[in-house]
Design a protein around this motif. Structure first.
Motif, PDB file in Angstrom:
ATOM      1  N   GLU A 128       0.824  -1.217   0.000  1.00  0.00           N
ATOM      2  CA  GLU A 128       0.000   0.000   0.000  1.00  0.00           C
ATOM      3  C   GLU A 128       0.859   1.270   0.000  1.00  0.00           C
ATOM      4  OE1 GLU A 128      -2.546  -0.570   3.394  1.00  0.00           O
ATOM      5  OE2 GLU A 128      -3.998  -1.701   2.219  1.00  0.00           O
ATOM      6  N   VAL A 129       1.822   1.312  -0.926  1.00  0.00           N
ATOM      7  CA  VAL A 129       2.682   2.484  -1.048  1.00  0.00           C
ATOM      8  C   VAL A 129       2.265   3.299  -2.273  1.00  0.00           C
ATOM      9  CG1 VAL A 129       4.637   1.415   0.111  1.00  0.00           C
ATOM     10  CG2 VAL A 129       4.410   1.166  -2.368  1.00  0.00           C
ATOM     11  N   ILE A 130       2.643   4.569  -2.277  1.00  0.00           N
ATOM     12  CA  ILE A 130       2.407   5.425  -3.435  1.00  0.00           C
ATOM     13  C   ILE A 130       3.331   4.968  -4.556  1.00  0.00           C
ATOM     14  CG2 ILE A 130       2.561   7.781  -4.321  1.00  0.00           C
ATOM     15  CD1 ILE A 130       0.262   7.380  -2.377  1.00  0.00           C
ATOM     16  N   PHE A 131       2.803   4.936  -5.785  1.00  0.00           N
ATOM     17  CA  PHE A 131       3.588   4.408  -6.900  1.00  0.00           C
ATOM     18  C   PHE A 131       3.272   5.183  -8.169  1.00  0.00           C
ATOM     19  CE2 PHE A 131       4.021   1.343 -10.478  1.00  0.00           C
ATOM     20  CZ  PHE A 131       5.357   1.024 -10.337  1.00  0.00           C
ATOM     21  N   ALA A 132       4.332   5.617  -8.854  1.00  0.00           N
ATOM     22  CA  ALA A 132       4.166   6.307 -10.138  1.00  0.00           C
ATOM     23  C   ALA A 132       5.221   5.814 -11.113  1.00  0.00           C
ATOM     24  CB  ALA A 132       4.297   7.822  -9.965  1.00  0.00           C
ATOM     25  N   VAL A 133       4.815   5.633 -12.355  1.00  0.00           N
ATOM     26  CA  VAL A 133       5.740   5.278 -13.430  1.00  0.00           C
ATOM     27  C   VAL A 133       5.974   6.527 -14.281  1.00  0.00           C
ATOM     28  CG1 VAL A 133       6.066   3.841 -15.488  1.00  0.00           C
ATOM     29  CG2 VAL A 133       5.045   2.863 -13.429  1.00  0.00           C
ATOM     30  N   GLY A 134       7.185   6.659 -14.815  1.00  0.00           N
ATOM     31  CA  GLY A 134       7.578   7.876 -15.499  1.00  0.00           C
ATOM     32  C   GLY A 134       6.999   8.080 -16.882  1.00  0.00           C
ATOM     33  N   HIS A 135       5.680   7.933 -17.031  1.00  0.00           N
ATOM     34  CA  HIS A 135       5.017   8.307 -18.285  1.00  0.00           C
ATOM     35  C   HIS A 135       4.788   9.812 -18.256  1.00  0.00           C
ATOM     36  CE1 HIS A 135       4.553   4.399 -20.034  1.00  0.00           C
ATOM     37  NE2 HIS A 135       3.873   3.920 -19.023  1.00  0.00           N
ATOM     38  N   VAL A 136       5.880  10.546 -18.456  1.00  0.00           N
ATOM     39  CA  VAL A 136       5.873  11.982 -18.199  1.00  0.00           C
ATOM     40  C   VAL A 136       4.992  12.771 -19.163  1.00  0.00           C
ATOM     41  CG1 VAL A 136       8.113  12.009 -17.061  1.00  0.00           C
ATOM     42  CG2 VAL A 136       8.000  12.199 -19.549  1.00  0.00           C
ATOM     43  N   ARG A 138       1.992  12.402 -19.915  1.00  0.00           N
ATOM     44  CA  ARG A 138       0.659  12.652 -19.348  1.00  0.00           C
ATOM     45  C   ARG A 138       0.618  13.958 -18.548  1.00  0.00           C
ATOM     46  NH1 ARG A 138      -3.107   7.786 -17.382  1.00  0.00           N
ATOM     47  NH2 ARG A 138      -2.649   6.208 -18.964  1.00  0.00           N
ATOM     48  N   TYR A 139       1.782  14.435 -18.120  1.00  0.00           N
ATOM     49  CA  TYR A 139       1.852  15.576 -17.211  1.00  0.00           C
ATOM     50  C   TYR A 139       2.257  16.869 -17.920  1.00  0.00           C
ATOM     51  CZ  TYR A 139       1.839  11.746 -13.828  1.00  0.00           C
ATOM     52  OH  TYR A 139       1.516  10.610 -13.117  1.00  0.00           O
ATOM     53  N   THR A 140       2.221  16.886 -19.254  1.00  0.00           N
ATOM     54  CA  THR A 140       2.613  18.078 -20.008  1.00  0.00           C
ATOM     55  C   THR A 140       1.434  19.026 -20.169  1.00  0.00           C
ATOM     56  OG1 THR A 140       2.066  17.069 -22.135  1.00  0.00           O
ATOM     57  CG2 THR A 140       4.315  16.742 -21.308  1.00  0.00           C
ATOM     58  N   SER A 141       1.751  20.297 -20.464  1.00  0.00           N
ATOM     59  CA  SER A 141       0.692  21.282 -20.716  1.00  0.00           C
ATOM     60  C   SER A 141      -0.105  20.917 -21.963  1.00  0.00           C
ATOM     61  CB  SER A 141       1.301  22.674 -20.854  1.00  0.00           C
ATOM     62  OG  SER A 141       2.258  22.723 -21.901  1.00  0.00           O
ATOM     63  N   HIS A 142       0.549  20.312 -22.962  1.00  0.00           N
ATOM     64  CA  HIS A 142      -0.164  19.894 -24.163  1.00  0.00           C
ATOM     65  C   HIS A 142      -1.263  18.879 -23.825  1.00  0.00           C
ATOM     66  CE1 HIS A 142       3.136  21.748 -26.402  1.00  0.00           C
ATOM     67  NE2 HIS A 142       2.370  21.687 -27.474  1.00  0.00           N
ATOM     68  N   MET A 143      -0.889  17.869 -23.027  1.00  0.00           N
ATOM     69  CA  MET A 143      -1.882  16.846 -22.705  1.00  0.00           C
ATOM     70  C   MET A 143      -2.953  17.381 -21.776  1.00  0.00           C
ATOM     71  SD  MET A 143      -1.563  14.299 -24.533  1.00  0.00           S
ATOM     72  CE  MET A 143      -2.909  13.466 -23.703  1.00  0.00           C
ATOM     73  N   ASP A 200       0.839   4.653 -24.397  1.00  0.00           N
ATOM     74  CA  ASP A 200       0.103   5.009 -23.185  1.00  0.00           C
ATOM     75  C   ASP A 200      -0.830   6.187 -23.449  1.00  0.00           C
ATOM     76  OD1 ASP A 200      -0.311   5.160 -20.160  1.00  0.00           O
ATOM     77  OD2 ASP A 200       0.583   7.114 -20.564  1.00  0.00           O
ATOM     78  N   LEU A 201      -0.350   7.208 -24.171  1.00  0.00           N
ATOM     79  CA  LEU A 201      -1.181   8.376 -24.455  1.00  0.00           C
ATOM     80  C   LEU A 201      -2.385   8.029 -25.316  1.00  0.00           C
ATOM     81  CD1 LEU A 201       1.158  11.430 -25.176  1.00  0.00           C
ATOM     82  CD2 LEU A 201      -0.032  10.811 -23.079  1.00  0.00           C
ATOM     83  N   ILE A 202      -2.187   7.158 -26.285  1.00  0.00           N
ATOM     84  CA  ILE A 202      -3.297   6.788 -27.169  1.00  0.00           C
ATOM     85  C   ILE A 202      -4.432   6.154 -26.371  1.00  0.00           C
ATOM     86  CG2 ILE A 202      -3.983   5.223 -29.040  1.00  0.00           C
ATOM     87  CD1 ILE A 202      -1.234   5.752 -30.302  1.00  0.00           C
ATOM     88  N   VAL A 203      -4.083   5.226 -25.485  1.00  0.00           N
ATOM     89  CA  VAL A 203      -5.107   4.582 -24.653  1.00  0.00           C
ATOM     90  C   VAL A 203      -5.721   5.598 -23.687  1.00  0.00           C
ATOM     91  CG1 VAL A 203      -5.517   2.767 -22.946  1.00  0.00           C
ATOM     92  CG2 VAL A 203      -3.970   2.343 -24.865  1.00  0.00           C
ATOM     93  N   TYR A 204      -4.896   6.473 -23.143  1.00  0.00           N
ATOM     94  CA  TYR A 204      -5.340   7.524 -22.217  1.00  0.00           C
ATOM     95  C   TYR A 204      -6.353   8.440 -22.899  1.00  0.00           C
ATOM     96  CZ  TYR A 204      -4.633  11.480 -18.911  1.00  0.00           C
ATOM     97  OH  TYR A 204      -4.780  12.496 -17.994  1.00  0.00           O
ATOM     98  N   MET A 205      -6.051   8.879 -24.106  1.00  0.00           N
ATOM     99  CA  MET A 205      -6.948   9.780 -24.833  1.00  0.00           C
ATOM    100  C   MET A 205      -8.233   9.080 -25.271  1.00  0.00           C
ATOM    101  SD  MET A 205      -4.324  12.077 -27.169  1.00  0.00           S
ATOM    102  CE  MET A 205      -3.453  10.680 -27.887  1.00  0.00           C
ATOM    103  N   MET A 206      -8.106   7.834 -25.693  1.00  0.00           N
ATOM    104  CA  MET A 206      -9.275   7.125 -26.220  1.00  0.00           C
ATOM    105  C   MET A 206     -10.270   6.776 -25.124  1.00  0.00           C
ATOM    106  SD  MET A 206     -10.594   6.252 -29.071  1.00  0.00           S
ATOM    107  CE  MET A 206      -9.323   6.057 -30.312  1.00  0.00           C
ATOM    108  N   GLY A 386       6.951  17.742 -18.705  1.00  0.00           N
ATOM    109  CA  GLY A 386       6.394  16.558 -18.066  1.00  0.00           C
ATOM    110  C   GLY A 386       7.241  15.999 -16.939  1.00  0.00           C
ATOM    111  N   ASP A 387       8.573  16.185 -17.026  1.00  0.00           N
ATOM    112  CA  ASP A 387       9.443  15.644 -15.977  1.00  0.00           C
ATOM    113  C   ASP A 387       9.085  16.219 -14.607  1.00  0.00           C
ATOM    114  OD1 ASP A 387      10.734  14.219 -17.919  1.00  0.00           O
ATOM    115  OD2 ASP A 387      12.658  15.254 -17.740  1.00  0.00           O
TER     116      ASP A 387
END
Length: 429
Positions: A128-136, A138-143, A200-206, A386-387
């Motif tokens: 039960e720890v916080i976990f993030a993968v570096g799909h940076v 997703r965190y951009t102003s464009h996205m 990852d972005l394609i699935v995220y957007m769809m 995104g970084d």
């Protein structure tokens, strides 16, 4: 809507596993926002990198390690850990540090096999720890803009997405012919190493699960049989007669930018990762190391172009292209086709174009003007911002105990990686 948490009384402490380019990128956040983040330990097997990192962040000797496993044996040294080891070495440290109750920021990809991905996710769940993968991305102003437009229903139902990743001719030569990601055996296939962001972005957007895929790709150009006759038997750019006519020349990629603009950052910082960068040392590194090698005489085996077609459960489709041979360096180009409009996004410029079918007018949206309070005040960083966007979200999640700040957690990443590995298997059958 998530709120920006209060500044903690003490900064979040973090240990860095792997003091290479990515580890240093994440650690630099602590210099910009010391009230939020403090680097307290490092594990790095390269002595010069390890010592330079420890000195820069004033890490005590007892918290400096040659191997991550030695750190993992100690009582917990920090609130969180950033795991930035080579792609194939993600599973073991992730499981070990999860079992020690560290919150984990794991550089992408999560892992390079389905089995290793599931082991990581299971350890995260159990502890039960916080976990993030570096799909940076997703965190951009464009996205941020793209998802606001999609969620507003201004495009109607999404029917098709066209997504291009232009890797860049010299960037591919640097990273995927001469560099760390040039061989599947030592790293992973190029779609996972370079384009897991994009799939990852394609699935995220769809917003729908993928039910069917097809994919084709190969290594077409960076092969010995493509070597120009004029290059003769030369194996290094510094003693090659054809070098002035070769667009992939190490002189053009590394030495000329250094002489013209004094470039000491990436990619020259990878060619000569430690010590003072000057023309003598840089030339010596190219002469003796793999970054001076002829691109037609290297040991690379990963695809230099690949296409992927998707069919989703909602009936929509998408097409993805990854290609090495481009002027643009990683400036993704995305077009989203909906029943009420079309959205065009070029990561190389700030402006997005939204064409509305009803009014037949095009609206220009400047991604830097669309505010998200979670990311306000962030300085420029890699991957279109995104970084630092990822790192801020991770820090907010850790100080609040709320995984909801993370856009690229275990569930989202596991689904994406399963899909990428399936694509790879299909492409080689």
């Amino acid at each position: 809507m998530l709120e920006v948490p209060n500044v903690p009384k003490e900064p979040l402490t973090i240990s860095i596993i792997g003091a290479g380019q990515r580890g240093n990128n994440y650690a630099q956040y602590s210099e910009l926002f010391p009230e939020w983040l403090k680097v307290v330990a490092v594990a790095e097997n390269h002595p010069d990198k390890r010592n330079a990192f420890a000195k820069k962040y004033n890490i005590p000797n007892e918290n400096v390690f040659n191997d991550w496993s030695d750190m993992a044996k100690r009582p917990r040294l920090s609130n969180a850990v950033a795991i930035c080891t080579p792609d194939k070495l993600h599973m073991e440290p992730s499981v070990a540090f999860a079992n020690s109750k560290y919150n984990i920021l794991l550089e992408k990809p999560m892992a390079v096999t389905v089995e290793d991905c599931y082991k990581i996710v299971e350890a995260i769940k159990q502890n039960e720890v916080i976990f993030a993968v570096g799909h940076v991305l997703r965190y951009t102003s464009h996205m941020n803009v793209v998802m606001q437009v999609i969620n507003s229903k201004a495009l109607g139902d999404i029917i098709n997405i066209q997504h291009l990743e232009p890797i860049g001719h010299w960037h591919f030569a640097h990273s995927y012919v001469r560099g760390n990601w040039s061989q599947e055996a030592s790293s992973t296939f190029s779609l996972m190493a370079k384009s897991c962001h994009d799939l990852d972005l394609i699935v995220y957007m769809m917003g729908s699960n993928c039910k069917k895929i097809s994919s084709f790709g190969t290594l077409s150009h960076f092969r010995k049989d493509k070597k120009p006759v004029e290059a003769g038997i030369a194996t290094n750019c510094l003693n090659c007669n054809y070098e002035p006519s070769c667009p992939y020349s190490a002189k053009k990629i590394y030495i000329e930018p250094f002489l013209k603009d004094g470039i000491k950052s990436w990619p020259n910082s990878v060619v000569q990762p430690v010590g003072h960068i000057d023309i003598e040392n840089l030339t010596q590194a190219l002469r003796e190391g793999n970054y001076g090698n002829c691109v037609y005489e290297s040991s690379n085996d990963v695809c230099d172009h690949q296409v992927v077609n998707f069919e989703f459960e909602n009936g929509s489709t998408a097409a993805f292209t990854m290609v090495a041979f481009t002027e643009s360096i990683c400036a993704r180009k995305i077009t989203i086709f909906g029943t009420k409009g079309e959205l065009r996004c070029d990561f190389g410029v700030d402006e997005l174009e939204h064409f509305d079918f009803l009014s037949r007018k095009t609206r220009i949206i400047n991604s830097t003007c669309v505010k998200d309070k979670l990311y306000e005040g962030l300085p420029t960083s890699g991957h279109g911002g995104g970084d630092y966007g990822l790192l801020r979200s991770f820090i907010y999640a850790c100080v609040t105990g709320n995984q909801g700040y993370i856009l690229s957690g275990p569930r989202e990443t596991l689904g994406c990686h399963n899909l990428i590995i399936e694509i790879f298997i299909q492409s080689i059958i």
